[in-house]
Design a protein around this motif. Sequence first.
Motif, PDB file in Angstrom:
ATOM      1  N   GLN A 168       0.676  -1.108   0.240  1.00 19.70           N
ATOM      2  CA  GLN A 168      -0.056   0.255  -0.105  1.00 19.70           C
ATOM      3  C   GLN A 168       0.739   1.243  -0.044  1.00 19.70           C
ATOM      4  O   GLN A 168       0.318   2.556  -0.059  1.00 19.70           O
ATOM      5  CB  GLN A 168      -1.112  -0.032   1.234  1.00 19.70           C
ATOM      6  CG  GLN A 168      -1.962  -0.778   1.059  1.00 19.70           C
ATOM      7  CD  GLN A 168      -3.378  -0.643   2.074  1.00 19.70           C
ATOM      8  OE1 GLN A 168      -2.920  -0.182   3.088  1.00 19.70           O
ATOM      9  NE2 GLN A 168      -4.220  -1.540   1.916  1.00 19.70           N
ATOM     10  N   ASN A 225       2.063   4.693   5.492  1.00 23.76           N
ATOM     11  CA  ASN A 225       2.632   4.519   4.102  1.00 23.76           C
ATOM     12  C   ASN A 225       3.337   5.352   3.609  1.00 23.76           C
ATOM     13  O   ASN A 225       3.261   6.609   3.956  1.00 23.76           O
ATOM     14  CB  ASN A 225       1.373   4.031   2.855  1.00 23.76           C
ATOM     15  CG  ASN A 225       0.500   2.732   3.409  1.00 23.76           C
ATOM     16  OD1 ASN A 225       1.145   1.699   3.796  1.00 23.76           O
ATOM     17  ND2 ASN A 225      -0.657   2.999   3.344  1.00 23.76           N
ATOM     18  N   ALA A 283      -1.709  -5.315  -6.732  1.00 24.48           N
ATOM     19  CA  ALA A 283      -1.755  -3.843  -6.921  1.00 24.48           C
ATOM     20  C   ALA A 283      -1.724  -3.162  -8.024  1.00 24.48           C
ATOM     21  O   ALA A 283      -2.539  -2.190  -8.176  1.00 24.48           O
ATOM     22  CB  ALA A 283      -0.545  -3.109  -6.104  1.00 24.48           C
TER      23      ALA A 283
END
Length: 520
Positions: free
Chosen positions: A78, A203, A432
Amino acid sequence: MSVFHSTVSRREFLKNVGLAGGVGAAAMAAPGFHDLDEVAAAKGSTPKRSWWVKEKDHPTVDVDWDLMARHHGFHSTQSDIIQARYYGLDEWKAMTMPSATDRMKAGEPGYSLRDYALANGANRENSAYGKWEDTFRGANTPAFIGPQRAKTPEQLGVPKWEGTPEENTKMLRAAMKLYGAQDIGISKLDDHHKKLVGTHGDNISYSYYPPKFNVPTTVTKPMVFADVPTGYVDSATGTFYIPNKDLWEVTFTIPMPKELARTAHSQLFGAANNCRYRMTTVIRPNTQEFLRGLGYQGLADNPYRGIPSEAGAVFSGLAENSRHTIMAINPEHGSWTGFFHILTDLPLEETKPIDAGIWRFCHSCGTCAKYCPSNSIEPKGGREISYDPYPSSITPKDPPLPGLGWDKPTPGESEYFKLGRKTYWTDMISCAGYRKSIDACLRCFGSCVFNSADDAMIHDLVRSTSAVTPLFNSFFAEMHEVFGLGLKNDEEKEEWWEMSLPSHGYSTAVTSRHGGYNKG
């Protein structure tokens, strides 16, 4: 509207799996309670669950604490900065999925105007506390310590609450279920479990990609155990301080609408996914203020990547590990369950890990992998479970990142995984990439076999059989689709608007035992 009709009767189905006649694997494995008085007399603060959910001293997934250490929370896919290394910074920045508006104009099922409006209405930002919390996004101070509005016992001139750990756990469960949690699990934050707490908690975006790699602590949000009486955040540095004293991790569950999960991906699915975040903006601050009013503190699951809540769910008996690396499966509500947590100094009774046959089932199922459009989840018959993550199918275009644990990985973590369990490892890099360029996906959750209806007798029989023997697991996985319980296609997604479902889209009575809600 399409309606599925099976040509196999319930009795024929039960006979085929060896459960007809009232005696079978499930019936023979039932516990030795003779009447309801014996059930009610069972000790402990944990409410009775279905008999096939068995408490264990250790999780069903193998865990090696010696391989585990506190990790950089931003070692996660992420973090855009990791994706930029694999795909290339310019390519990653350029990846854009078709917009919901374009799909709406194209007439794509699941993206109608009403679907779009439903998803927007479900956003956490629409709740009063969610908007207030977002105002302080810089250091997440209010979310971490709570609103601080409730008067403390000291301010009221009375002693703080004192109870046994068992009494406190029953009390906290009752309060949190009133606020909206489905159930709670408790783990003591001992030397082992402290390894689950990240050294940093958020993140890192690609705006800090090399050569610009001087990432400030206000972005990475360090998490420090310190000799302080209560937890707090230093807003100047973004550092979160956790008191060095006895603490318990309270993991709580927020199920999500299962019928909407089957529409993945769509704006309908997005509405379901938003529900857990909206509801936690009520449950979390309510609980923090409840604890404050008793004379204790509740520290929320902020920063975002501070502690993996799925790990807390597995260790506290709310869920088991699964084939998909980022998924934990709850026996009552399946994989489509949100897990969140609060740290508190209120003495509590620990709840044990469970064995409901879920992790064993995942070994012989693979349905989530079958429906993974990026082939990121390890398929049935693929590589064996391992303590070492499998390499990504995407070859990184750039060298390893130059610092923050990536150049010299901390023991217990890899580039984007936390180590310590023997499991299947999903290729989160390819996952992702798909979710950024095609659609937000999450078909893995929508297709999970354990997301079947809570109250149907046949599903209880399937779950209870799987808990005691893996013999029929592959058959049950196939029947999940045969009986029309998997993902919905095209116009089937819009059938949700015609369904009569409980509030919040799931049964809140599954773990209830009083007030006429007893089940099982």
